[in-house]
Scaffold this active site. Sequence first.
Site, short mmCIF file in Angstrom:
data_model
loop_
_atom_site.label_atom_id
_atom_site.label_comp_id
_atom_site.label_asym_id
_atom_site.label_seq_id
_atom_site.Cartn_x
_atom_site.Cartn_y
_atom_site.Cartn_z
CE LYS A 36 51.46 42.55 45.51
NZ LYS A 36 50.48 41.97 46.45
NE ARG A 62 47.66 38.36 41.17
CZ ARG A 62 47.98 39.45 41.02
NH1 ARG A 62 48.94 40.15 41.40
NH2 ARG A 62 47.23 40.13 39.96
#
Length: 303
Positions: free
Chosen positions: A239, A273
């Site tokens: 991210k 995740r």
Amino acid sequence: MRISEPTSGHLYLPPLQHSRRTIGRRSFDFSRQIAVMAIVNRTPDSFFDEGRTFALDAAVEAAMDAARAGADWVDIGGVKFAPGPELPADDEVARVLPVVQAVAQSSDVVISVDTFRHEVAEACIEAGAAVVNDTTGLHDPDVARVVADSDATLVITHSLAQPRTPFPHPHYDDVVAEVTTFLRRRVDRAVELGVPIERIVIDPGHDLNKSTRQTLELTRRFAEIAEIGLPALAAVSNKDFIGETLDRDKPDRLAGSLAAATICAMQGARIVRMHAARESVDAMRLVEAVLGWREPAYERHNI
């Protein structure tokens, strides 16, 4: 030699409610286990893989590769979270449903569908998905109703914007406290709508309507999210907070992603995740061993 149980001198991990769960065709004991959720995006514009798994055969093969690498779950998405053009629900179903069907026929891996639409959730549950991963925090309450009418698990994620709309300059007086309050309220709402508490997972939403500094704070204080008492998911892989912190482009964020996942796991995250399944599985198996939950594969050194 058996590994001893962790003692009070070990790292504190918040206690869990309903730690033993059957999800799909697999059983988990989240008091002693960290699940790896692999990411499969059947989208032409996903932020990380940029369409590399958009083709049906590529998406199915990516899911099966993740399962072979030891991933416990595969999370299949047909629409990215970031703002963009509207995709009709029928088109989203057409993207994700064939992947769900193919994986369900070939593996017992837990199948999760990343969607905020009840129509997509319902179709995928019928095809074999065991988890609905809603990154909008129940923007559509019918998602909870669909899950309630099935045996599926619901992931409730913190985010503030309407689905796929911009949310510039997010402000929080205390990001962790506000995320925690939001998640508690949405869990209560899901239970009101019929979802059993033992089929709910929480996700504080790293980067979702949050700046890099806010997401770092969330990561540093992840234990406060885990204190809610439900299995907590850390969706940190590749991210922007990692890229901005380390000054790394998307292809070079694996090390930062593994570090962030480990930091969260050592504070109570029970699902991570991740894009890189094999590396993430190794990282979480080592965390489990350090915590005293898993035996080494073998022992030869200094024996």
